[in-house]
Scaffold this motif. Structure first.
Motif, PDB file in Angstrom:
ATOM      1  N   ALA A  42       0.826  -1.209   0.000  1.00 22.49           N
ATOM      2  CA  ALA A  42       0.000   0.000   0.000  1.00 22.49           C
ATOM      3  C   ALA A  42       0.860   1.258   0.000  1.00 22.49           C
ATOM      4  N   ALA A  43       1.959   1.247   0.781  1.00 23.60           N
ATOM      5  CA  ALA A  43       2.831   2.423   0.828  1.00 23.60           C
ATOM      6  C   ALA A  43       3.521   2.648  -0.502  1.00 23.60           C
ATOM      7  N   VAL A  44       3.999   1.566  -1.122  1.00 20.24           N
ATOM      8  CA  VAL A  44       4.670   1.691  -2.417  1.00 20.24           C
ATOM      9  C   VAL A  44       3.676   2.150  -3.484  1.00 20.24           C
ATOM     10  N   ALA A  45       2.479   1.573  -3.474  1.00 17.55           N
ATOM     11  CA  ALA A  45       1.466   1.962  -4.460  1.00 17.55           C
ATOM     12  C   ALA A  45       1.102   3.436  -4.330  1.00 17.55           C
ATOM     13  N   ALA A  46       0.984   3.917  -3.094  1.00 18.08           N
ATOM     14  CA  ALA A  46       0.591   5.312  -2.879  1.00 18.08           C
ATOM     15  C   ALA A  46       1.706   6.286  -3.218  1.00 18.08           C
ATOM     16  N   THR A  47       2.928   5.998  -2.765  1.00 15.09           N
ATOM     17  CA  THR A  47       4.002   6.984  -2.893  1.00 15.09           C
ATOM     18  C   THR A  47       4.762   6.895  -4.208  1.00 15.09           C
ATOM     19  N   MET A  48       4.800   5.719  -4.823  1.00 13.04           N
ATOM     20  CA  MET A  48       5.504   5.573  -6.099  1.00 13.04           C
ATOM     21  C   MET A  48       4.569   5.703  -7.295  1.00 13.04           C
ATOM     22  N   LEU A  49       3.338   5.204  -7.128  1.00 10.97           N
ATOM     23  CA  LEU A  49       2.435   5.097  -8.269  1.00 10.97           C
ATOM     24  C   LEU A  49       1.208   5.991  -8.162  1.00 10.97           C
ATOM     25  N   GLY A  50       0.929   6.500  -6.967  1.00  8.93           N
ATOM     26  CA  GLY A  50      -0.273   7.296  -6.785  1.00  8.93           C
ATOM     27  C   GLY A  50      -1.544   6.497  -7.012  1.00  8.93           C
ATOM     28  N   ARG A  51      -1.514   5.215  -6.602  1.00  9.25           N
ATOM     29  CA  ARG A  51      -2.651   4.335  -6.832  1.00  9.25           C
ATOM     30  C   ARG A  51      -3.031   3.632  -5.541  1.00  9.25           C
ATOM     31  N   PRO A  52      -4.280   3.155  -5.447  1.00  9.01           N
ATOM     32  CA  PRO A  52      -4.682   2.410  -4.256  1.00  9.01           C
ATOM     33  C   PRO A  52      -4.022   1.041  -4.232  1.00  9.01           C
ATOM     34  N   ASP A  53      -4.058   0.410  -3.072  1.00 12.29           N
ATOM     35  CA  ASP A  53      -3.424  -0.900  -2.922  1.00 12.29           C
ATOM     36  C   ASP A  53      -4.356  -1.993  -3.434  1.00 12.29           C
ATOM     37  N   LEU A  54      -4.422  -2.133  -4.736  1.00  7.78           N
ATOM     38  CA  LEU A  54      -5.205  -3.204  -5.371  1.00  7.78           C
ATOM     39  C   LEU A  54      -4.245  -4.038  -6.197  1.00  7.78           C
ATOM     40  N   ARG A  55      -3.200  -4.526  -5.526  1.00  9.21           N
ATOM     41  CA  ARG A  55      -2.124  -5.260  -6.185  1.00  9.21           C
ATOM     42  C   ARG A  55      -1.476  -4.408  -7.273  1.00  9.21           C
ATOM     43  N   ALA A  56      -1.429  -3.094  -7.040  1.00 10.75           N
ATOM     44  CA  ALA A  56      -0.868  -2.184  -8.040  1.00 10.75           C
ATOM     45  C   ALA A  56       0.650  -2.244  -8.061  1.00 10.75           C
ATOM     46  N   ALA A  57       1.259  -2.472  -6.908  1.00  6.80           N
ATOM     47  CA  ALA A  57       2.720  -2.484  -6.823  1.00  6.80           C
ATOM     48  C   ALA A  57       3.236  -3.889  -7.094  1.00  6.80           C
ATOM     49  N   SER A  58       4.099  -4.011  -8.074  1.00  6.39           N
ATOM     50  CA  SER A  58       4.659  -5.313  -8.419  1.00  6.39           C
ATOM     51  C   SER A  58       5.802  -5.661  -7.477  1.00  6.39           C
ATOM     52  N   ALA A  59       6.195  -6.934  -7.482  1.00  2.00           N
ATOM     53  CA  ALA A  59       7.324  -7.365  -6.674  1.00  2.00           C
ATOM     54  C   ALA A  59       8.599  -6.632  -7.087  1.00  2.00           C
ATOM     55  N   THR A  60       8.751  -6.373  -8.370  1.00  7.62           N
ATOM     56  CA  THR A  60       9.936  -5.653  -8.852  1.00  7.62           C
ATOM     57  C   THR A  60       9.984  -4.242  -8.291  1.00  7.62           C
ATOM     58  N   GLN A  61       8.834  -3.565  -8.251  1.00  6.98           N
ATOM     59  CA  GLN A  61       8.801  -2.209  -7.708  1.00  6.98           C
ATOM     60  C   GLN A  61       9.087  -2.192  -6.214  1.00  6.98           C
ATOM     61  N   ILE A  62       8.591  -3.185  -5.482  1.00  5.61           N
ATOM     62  CA  ILE A  62       8.881  -3.270  -4.053  1.00  5.61           C
ATOM     63  C   ILE A  62      10.363  -3.511  -3.830  1.00  5.61           C
ATOM     64  N   ALA A  63      10.959  -4.426  -4.610  1.00  4.95           N
ATOM     65  CA  ALA A  63      12.387  -4.686  -4.480  1.00  4.95           C
ATOM     66  C   ALA A  63      13.205  -3.446  -4.833  1.00  4.95           C
ATOM     67  N   ASP A  64      12.793  -2.723  -5.871  1.00  6.54           N
ATOM     68  CA  ASP A  64      13.507  -1.504  -6.254  1.00  6.54           C
ATOM     69  C   ASP A  64      13.488  -0.485  -5.119  1.00  6.54           C
ATOM     70  N   ARG A  65      12.315  -0.304  -4.516  1.00  7.57           N
ATOM     71  CA  ARG A  65      12.229   0.662  -3.417  1.00  7.57           C
ATOM     72  C   ARG A  65      13.051   0.183  -2.216  1.00  7.57           C
ATOM     73  N   ALA A  66      12.987  -1.107  -1.923  1.00 15.64           N
ATOM     74  CA  ALA A  66      13.743  -1.650  -0.789  1.00 15.64           C
ATOM     75  C   ALA A  66      15.244  -1.445  -0.974  1.00 15.64           C
ATOM     76  N   SER A  67      15.711  -1.533  -2.204  1.00 20.33           N
ATOM     77  CA  SER A  67      17.154  -1.474  -2.464  1.00 20.33           C
ATOM     78  C   SER A  67      17.769  -0.129  -2.101  1.00 20.33           C
ATOM     79  N   VAL A  68      16.962   0.939  -2.029  1.00 18.77           N
ATOM     80  CA  VAL A  68      17.515   2.254  -1.686  1.00 18.77           C
ATOM     81  C   VAL A  68      17.404   2.555  -0.199  1.00 18.77           C
TER      82      VAL A  68
END
Length: 269
Positions: A42-68
């Motif tokens: 939900a946090a990644v979907a909101a702050t990276m994509l501006g979308r609700p948490d409806l499986r909007a954030a992919s595993a790749t996007q979560i890993a990308d955010r985690a890496s920083v």
């Protein structure tokens, strides 16, 4: 770092795990004294994509955010949601390995509608990626079904279980009674209403070891930003809006000593 998470699961007290969403929020959580943090879909979907948490954030996007987040965390373990990218046992293993490379020490695996597939994913992860702590979230149409799923997931190798939607003392007590010795995790959802908020002492007595707070910081940050933007629009300044001092921001990001990595020191925010 996974050892730190496992130690929390066998402790006799509750550990609160706040949500983070970028390096600055991660550094603030560490400086506040938190021993683990959580990166939610939900946090990644909101702050990276501006979308609700409806499986909007992919595993790749979560890993990308985690890496920083690693430099800001300074060794504090990171939990992350695992709802997408975990379709089959093979997919689950691949995604968990990608998470591990990104610095994620534990995952919250959402089970979905098919408990048998969830068990297979859990068994594959426990066998092939034991270095990643596994919290299995169990849903169900009734408390009895949720408990049965929790039992199956613990037997398949999950380190802890999260009975979705179970927050009241009586229900948690029933889960605890039927799953002796299995660490429990709860999600203190910001949308939850009605149930009395149990104290840490009560939760610990019911077998709860981790309490996740996925969106508290996101909501607080966005509320503060909203007030600042409204003040600029209405008055042309933010003099009356409570803000972090600029000097503290410089210290938080490591600028005050010429470095680029955040310093893990206590500061007044």
């Amino acid at each position: 770092m996974v050892e730190s998470l496992r130690a929390m699961l066998v402790a006799d007290h509750v550990t609160h795990v706040p949500g983070v969403f970028d390096p600055a929020s991660a550094a603030l959580a560490v400086r506040a004294g938190h021993r683990a943090v959580h990166l939610s879909e939900a946090a990644v979907a909101a702050t990276m994509l501006g979308r609700p948490d409806l499986r909007a954030a992919s595993a790749t996007q979560i890993a990308d955010r985690a890496s920083v987040l690693g430099p800001a965390l300074g060794g504090v373990p990171l939990l992350a949601d695992a709802g997408t990218g975990y379709d089959s046992p093979q997919d689950a293993v691949w995604t968990a390995l990608a998470y591990q490379r990104a610095g994620i020490s534990g995952v919250r695996l959402v089970d979905g509608r098919h408990a048998s597939l969830a068990r297979a994913r859990i068994a594959a992860l426990a066998e092939q990626v034991p270095e990643v702590l596994l919290i299995a979230q169990a849903g169900g149409s009734s408390l009895a079904e949720t408990i049965e799923r929790c039992r199956a997931y613990a037997a398949a190798g999950a380190d802890a279980v999260l009975p979705a939607g179970v927050r009241e003392a009586g229900d948690l007590g029933r889960v605890r009674a039927e799953l002796p010795g299995v660490p429990l995790v709860i999600d203190r959802s910001e949308a939850a209403t009605g149930a009395r908020r149990l104290s840490d002492t009560e939760l610990a007595g019911l077998g709860v070891r981790l309490v996740l707070h996925p969106l508290d910081a996101v909501l607080a940050a966005l509320r503060a930003a909203s007030l600042a933007y409204r003040s600029i629009a209405a008055k042309g300044h933010t003099a009356e809006v409570d803000q972090m001092p600029l000097a503290v921001l410089a210290t938080l990001t490591g600028q005050s000593d010429g470095s680029t990595a955040p310093r893990i020191g206590k500061i007044d925010t």
